[in-house]
Design an enzyme around this catalytic site. Structure first.
Site, PDB file in Angstrom:
ATOM      1  N   LYS A 196       0.857  -1.196   0.000  1.00 34.94           N
ATOM      2  CA  LYS A 196       0.000   0.000   0.000  1.00 34.94           C
ATOM      3  C   LYS A 196       0.889   1.241   0.000  1.00 34.94           C
ATOM      4  O   LYS A 196       1.535   1.559   0.987  1.00 34.94           O
ATOM      5  CB  LYS A 196      -0.870   0.041   1.255  1.00 34.94           C
ATOM      6  CG  LYS A 196      -1.868   1.179   1.185  1.00 34.94           C
ATOM      7  CD  LYS A 196      -2.502   1.496   2.513  1.00 34.94           C
ATOM      8  CE  LYS A 196      -1.944   2.715   3.185  1.00 34.94           C
ATOM      9  NZ  LYS A 196      -1.993   3.959   2.418  1.00 34.94           N
ATOM     10  N   GLY A 249       6.587   4.708   8.616  1.00 33.13           N
ATOM     11  CA  GLY A 249       5.705   5.852   8.834  1.00 33.13           C
ATOM     12  C   GLY A 249       5.841   6.349  10.255  1.00 33.13           C
ATOM     13  O   GLY A 249       6.903   6.219  10.874  1.00 33.13           O
ATOM     14  N   SER A 250       4.758   6.871  10.791  1.00 30.28           N
ATOM     15  CA  SER A 250       4.821   7.494  12.112  1.00 30.28           C
ATOM     16  C   SER A 250       4.824   6.448  13.230  1.00 30.28           C
ATOM     17  O   SER A 250       4.327   5.326  13.059  1.00 30.28           O
ATOM     18  CB  SER A 250       3.628   8.424  12.289  1.00 30.28           C
ATOM     19  OG  SER A 250       2.434   7.681  12.169  1.00 30.28           O
ATOM     20  N   THR A 251       5.350   6.850  14.356  1.00 32.68           N
ATOM     21  CA  THR A 251       5.415   5.935  15.504  1.00 32.68           C
ATOM     22  C   THR A 251       4.008   5.579  15.987  1.00 32.68           C
ATOM     23  O   THR A 251       3.747   4.431  16.366  1.00 32.68           O
ATOM     24  CB  THR A 251       6.263   6.581  16.617  1.00 32.68           C
ATOM     25  OG1 THR A 251       7.582   6.779  16.086  1.00 32.68           O
ATOM     26  CG2 THR A 251       6.366   5.693  17.848  1.00 32.68           C
ATOM     27  N   VAL A 253       1.230   5.242  14.232  1.00 31.50           N
ATOM     28  CA  VAL A 253       0.623   4.200  13.385  1.00 31.50           C
ATOM     29  C   VAL A 253       1.410   2.888  13.510  1.00 31.50           C
ATOM     30  O   VAL A 253       0.823   1.799  13.511  1.00 31.50           O
ATOM     31  CB  VAL A 253       0.525   4.668  11.911  1.00 31.50           C
ATOM     32  CG1 VAL A 253       0.024   3.543  11.030  1.00 31.50           C
ATOM     33  CG2 VAL A 253      -0.416   5.861  11.792  1.00 31.50           C
ATOM     34  N   GLY A 254       2.721   2.986  13.667  1.00 28.45           N
ATOM     35  CA  GLY A 254       3.545   1.782  13.864  1.00 28.45           C
ATOM     36  C   GLY A 254       3.045   0.962  15.048  1.00 28.45           C
ATOM     37  O   GLY A 254       2.970  -0.270  14.999  1.00 28.45           O
ATOM     38  N   GLU A 272       9.686   0.863  10.716  1.00 26.00           N
ATOM     39  CA  GLU A 272      10.667   1.921  10.459  1.00 26.00           C
ATOM     40  C   GLU A 272       9.972   3.230  10.782  1.00 26.00           C
ATOM     41  O   GLU A 272       9.127   3.677  10.011  1.00 26.00           O
ATOM     42  CB  GLU A 272      11.012   1.854   8.960  1.00 26.00           C
ATOM     43  CG  GLU A 272      12.353   2.354   8.576  1.00 26.00           C
ATOM     44  CD  GLU A 272      13.432   1.537   9.199  1.00 26.00           C
ATOM     45  OE1 GLU A 272      14.018   2.034  10.180  1.00 26.00           O
ATOM     46  OE2 GLU A 272      13.695   0.413   8.724  1.00 26.00           O
ATOM     47  N   CYS A 306      13.104  10.724   8.040  1.00 24.11           N
ATOM     48  CA  CYS A 306      13.022  10.211   9.416  1.00 24.11           C
ATOM     49  C   CYS A 306      14.369  10.298  10.118  1.00 24.11           C
ATOM     50  O   CYS A 306      14.432  10.449  11.332  1.00 24.11           O
ATOM     51  CB  CYS A 306      12.487   8.789   9.412  1.00 24.11           C
ATOM     52  SG  CYS A 306      13.286   7.742   8.216  1.00 24.11           S
ATOM     53  N   GLU A 403       9.332  14.972  16.679  1.00 22.67           N
ATOM     54  CA  GLU A 403       9.725  14.997  15.270  1.00 22.67           C
ATOM     55  C   GLU A 403       8.869  16.039  14.535  1.00 22.67           C
ATOM     56  O   GLU A 403       7.644  15.972  14.567  1.00 22.67           O
ATOM     57  CB  GLU A 403       9.491  13.619  14.659  1.00 22.67           C
ATOM     58  CG  GLU A 403       9.990  13.519  13.235  1.00 22.67           C
ATOM     59  CD  GLU A 403       9.775  12.138  12.641  1.00 22.67           C
ATOM     60  OE1 GLU A 403       8.678  11.591  12.787  1.00 22.67           O
ATOM     61  OE2 GLU A 403      10.714  11.609  12.023  1.00 22.67           O
TER      62      GLU A 403
HETATM   63  P1  NAD Z   1       1.493   7.750   8.723  1.00 23.08           P
HETATM   64  O1  NAD Z   1       2.194   6.880   9.680  1.00 23.08           O
HETATM   65  O2  NAD Z   1       0.138   8.233   9.058  1.00 23.08           O
HETATM   66  O3  NAD Z   1       1.395   7.048   7.278  1.00 23.08           O
HETATM   67  C1  NAD Z   1       2.352   6.141   6.750  1.00 23.08           C
HETATM   68  C2  NAD Z   1       1.620   5.046   5.992  1.00 23.08           C
HETATM   69  O4  NAD Z   1       0.793   4.318   6.902  1.00 23.08           O
HETATM   70  C3  NAD Z   1       0.681   5.582   4.909  1.00 23.08           C
HETATM   71  O5  NAD Z   1       0.676   4.683   3.808  1.00 23.08           O
HETATM   72  C4  NAD Z   1      -0.661   5.570   5.601  1.00 23.08           C
HETATM   73  O6  NAD Z   1      -1.749   5.494   4.713  1.00 23.08           O
HETATM   74  C5  NAD Z   1      -0.556   4.309   6.435  1.00 23.08           C
HETATM   75  N1  NAD Z   1      -1.456   4.264   7.587  1.00 23.08           N
HETATM   76  C6  NAD Z   1      -2.074   5.295   8.213  1.00 23.08           C
HETATM   77  N2  NAD Z   1      -2.862   4.839   9.193  1.00 23.08           N
HETATM   78  C7  NAD Z   1      -2.752   3.496   9.207  1.00 23.08           C
HETATM   79  C8  NAD Z   1      -3.308   2.452   9.998  1.00 23.08           C
HETATM   80  N3  NAD Z   1      -4.176   2.714  10.988  1.00 23.08           N
HETATM   81  N4  NAD Z   1      -2.953   1.175   9.742  1.00 23.08           N
HETATM   82  C9  NAD Z   1      -2.074   0.886   8.770  1.00 23.08           C
HETATM   83  N5  NAD Z   1      -1.533   1.825   7.957  1.00 23.08           N
HETATM   84  C10 NAD Z   1      -1.852   3.119   8.184  1.00 23.08           C
HETATM   85  O7  NAD Z   1       2.410   8.951   8.447  1.00 23.08           O
HETATM   86  P2  NAD Z   1       1.968  10.288   7.733  1.00 23.08           P
HETATM   87  O8  NAD Z   1       0.648  10.791   8.123  1.00 23.08           O
HETATM   88  O9  NAD Z   1       2.177  10.029   6.314  1.00 23.08           O
HETATM   89  O10 NAD Z   1       3.017  11.274   8.409  1.00 23.08           O
HETATM   90  C11 NAD Z   1       2.873  11.654   9.768  1.00 23.08           C
HETATM   91  C12 NAD Z   1       4.194  11.579  10.459  1.00 23.08           C
HETATM   92  O11 NAD Z   1       4.776  10.280  10.303  1.00 23.08           O
HETATM   93  C13 NAD Z   1       5.263  12.486   9.871  1.00 23.08           C
HETATM   94  O12 NAD Z   1       5.160  13.784  10.284  1.00 23.08           O
HETATM   95  C14 NAD Z   1       6.486  11.820  10.385  1.00 23.08           C
HETATM   96  O13 NAD Z   1       6.690  12.160  11.716  1.00 23.08           O
HETATM   97  C15 NAD Z   1       6.170  10.380  10.293  1.00 23.08           C
HETATM   98  N6  NAD Z   1       6.715   9.766   9.087  1.00 23.08           N
HETATM   99  C16 NAD Z   1       7.853   9.034   9.200  1.00 23.08           C
HETATM  100  C17 NAD Z   1       8.388   8.457   8.084  1.00 23.08           C
HETATM  101  C18 NAD Z   1       9.627   7.642   8.135  1.00 23.08           C
HETATM  102  O14 NAD Z   1      10.258   7.467   7.112  1.00 23.08           O
HETATM  103  N7  NAD Z   1       9.981   7.110   9.274  1.00 23.08           N
HETATM  104  C19 NAD Z   1       7.781   8.621   6.857  1.00 23.08           C
HETATM  105  C20 NAD Z   1       6.597   9.359   6.766  1.00 23.08           C
HETATM  106  C21 NAD Z   1       6.078   9.905   7.900  1.00 23.08           C
END
Ligand code: NAD
Length: 508
Positions: A196, A249-251, A253-254, A272, A306, A403
């Site tokens: 995705k 992505g974000s901590t 959502v992780g 990550e 990140c 962050e």
């Molecule tokens: P996010 O964590 O919301 O999104 C990352 C991915 O996860 C996207 O594909 C999103 O659609 C998906 N996602 C969102 N909610 C989900 C869920 N409940 N279950 C599974 N997947 C889900 O990040 P964002 O909104 O794109 O950015 C917000 C913050 O995240 C940024 O400001 C930054 O702090 C962090 N971020 C970190 C990285 C990294 O490389 N570590 C990359 C992007 C964002």
């Protein structure tokens, strides 16, 4: 239903031509829209103008389920143990060559929906993506177990087998490179995939589907389901049909992904996540290099990295001289059209990210940190922010702890080595750190004491496919890249072969 396409004509210094990108879902080699009657479209915005670029057909949990079945079938019949490693390697090499061939197209698409500069995308993101597939192509026929000696009369060996179907969720900051980091090791070991992309930046992943097909990778081995995180992402994290989930992505959502994995089939998880990298400049650093790398550490990719070096700790003896030169570099950065030849910084990816960063800037001011340069919007349209340097960062300030994910750095002065190590480590994140000194003993001593998955000595924000990347503490679980990433997608099977008659305690 057949999926629509997105046609765009590019005309900039690096590329002229029309590109057609299939939109929607790519399942078992076919482009479709959702089977779910309630599915809608997602407006994808051009961050340079703030205007809508296209309507992306949304996938739902029902589509994920269909894609997972396609991936399972492909694993059982066309990939996995059915295709020898060297054959998989050849296909990945072909894919790498196709990426190289289409760098101008991929870089243009990346600049369009992400806003990163064409220059950076064509010199870094796209070539690195090709390099990542090439690197893992080399591993594809070198994934094997060991023979283990125990006692006479037994042959015991291990097999390193693909874990099965991988669910992968990637963010918007490096849409193409994250796609490569996720796909390449998984395909090399023989996994099949449902991925995705971020709903903000779907274009390069969808274009890659054409190259994956052209490379000859069988239908169903890679499937792409676009959609929102709460629906498509959640379905991948919670499905019992996924053997391993990889998330960037974000901590926040992780954490959800880990919870869903625990509540369902205990699938393997790698995460990550975010970071708040400390960059430490000692008095004896090479000033010119430290200034340039510190700027690269934060302003590369508009601060949407990140591993950004967003906390700057400069030793007192060099502080004034360093800051004077650093601020000049920040002020020289050209912010503007990502297709402009001399643009270094394009727009932030979205209105949400723009607002978030501006809120942090206001918060920093109200907490008592000083803006030395930047701190405001740049231009009238789009999501542009001036490169921003704060001084007077103190423990407890939100801009020091959290962050920001934008072109904002917070500087502070320090006196001793022990003091700065404590400051650097006193954060929930542990993804990256930097040390600038010409004293080799001090460089290694400090690098050893920093709680971070990557420590750069006299450099910053340099990544290589061969080198593991990942975080300590809340920055994640597991490592991507290098040999280490292969383990994420591998199950180890121990096979015991008795070569003698029965030796146990049971009598007949
Ligand atoms: P996010 O964590 O919301 O999104 C990352 C991915 O996860 C996207 O594909 C999103 O659609 C998906 N996602 C969102 N909610 C989900 C869920 N409940 N279950 C599974 N997947 C889900 O990040 P964002 O909104 O794109 O950015 C917000 C913050 O995240 C940024 O400001 C930054 O702090 C962090 N971020 C970190 C990285 C990294 O490389 N570590 C990359 C992007 C964002």
């Amino acid at each position: 239903m057949a999926a629509p396409t997105f046609k765009h004509t590019f005309n900039h210094a690096g590329y002229k031509g029309e590109v057609e990108v299939p939109l929607g879902l790519w399942i078992d080699g076919k482009y479709t829209t959702s089977v779910d009657k309630n599915a809608k479209t997602i407006p994808v915005v051009n961050p340079t103008t703030g205007e809508k670029l296209l309507d992306l057909p949304e996938g739902t949990a029902a589509d994920v389920d269909i894609a997972l079945d396609a991936a399972r079938k492909a694993f059982d019949t066309k990939w996995g143990l059915n295709v020898p490693g060297f054959e998989r390697g050849k296909l990945l090499l072909k894919l790498a060559d196709l990426i190289d061939r289409d760098i101008p197209i991929l870089a243009s698409l990346e600049a369009l929906d992400n806003g990163k500069t064409y220059a950076a995308a064509s010199l870094f993101d796209a070539p690195e993506a090709a390099g990542c597939f090439r690197y893992y192509a080399g591993w594809a026929d070198k994934i094997h177990g060991k023979v283990i000696e125990t006692s006479d009369g037994k042959l015991i060996y291990t097999r390193h087998e693909p874990v099965g179907v991988a669910g992968q969720i990637i963010p918007w900051n490096f849409p193409l490179l994250m796609f490569a980091w996720k796909l390449a090791p998984a395909l090399a070991v023989g996994c099949t995939i449902v991925i995705k992309p971020s709903e903000l930046t779907p274009l390069t992943a969808l274009y890659m589907s054409k190259l994956i097909k052209e490379a000859g990778i069988p239908d169903g081995v890679v499937n792409i389901v676009n959609g929102y995180g709460q629906t498509v992402g959640n379905a991948l994290a919670s499905s019992n049909k996924v053997d391993k989930v990889a998330f960037t992505g974000s901590t926040a959502v992780g954490r959800k992904v880990l919870e869903e994995a625990a509540k369902s089939n205990l699938k393997k998880v790698t995460l990550e996540l975010g970071g708040k990298g400390a960059n430490i400049i000692f008095d004896d650093a090479n000033l010119g290099d430290a200034v340039k790398y510190a700027a690269q550490g934060i302003f590369f990719n508009h601060g949407q990295t990140c591993c950004a070096g967003s906390r700057l700790y400069v030793q007192r003896g060099i502080y004034d001289a360093f800051m004077e030169r650093f601020v000049k570099v920040a002020q020289k950065i050209k912010v503007g059209d990502p297709f402009g030849e001399d643009t270094f910084q394009g727009p932030q990816v979205s209105q949400t990210q723009y607002d978030r960063i501006m809120n942090y800037i206001e918060c920093g001011k109200s907490e008592g940190a000083q803006v030395i340069t930047g701190g405001a919007r740049s231009g009238k349209n789009g999501f542009f922010i001036e490169p921003t340097v704060f001084s007077g960062g103190k423990k407890g300030m939100k801009i020091v702890e959290e962050e920001i994910f934008g072109p904002v750095i917070v500087a502070a002065v320090f006196d001793t080595e022990d003091e700065v190590i404590k400051l650097a480590n006193d954060n929930v994140y542990g993804l990256s750190a930097g040390v600038f000194t010409q004293n080799i003993t001090k460089a290694h001593r400090v690098a050893n004491k920093l709680h971070a998955g990557t420590v750069w000595v006299n450099c910053f924000n340099e990544l290589h496919s061969q080198v593991p990347f990942g975080g300590y503490k809340s920055s994640g679980i597991g490592r991507e890249l290098g040999e280490y990433a292969l383990e994420n997608y591998t199950e180890i099977k121990a096979v015991h072969v008795r070569l003698t008659p029965y030796v146990g305690f049971v009598t007949e």
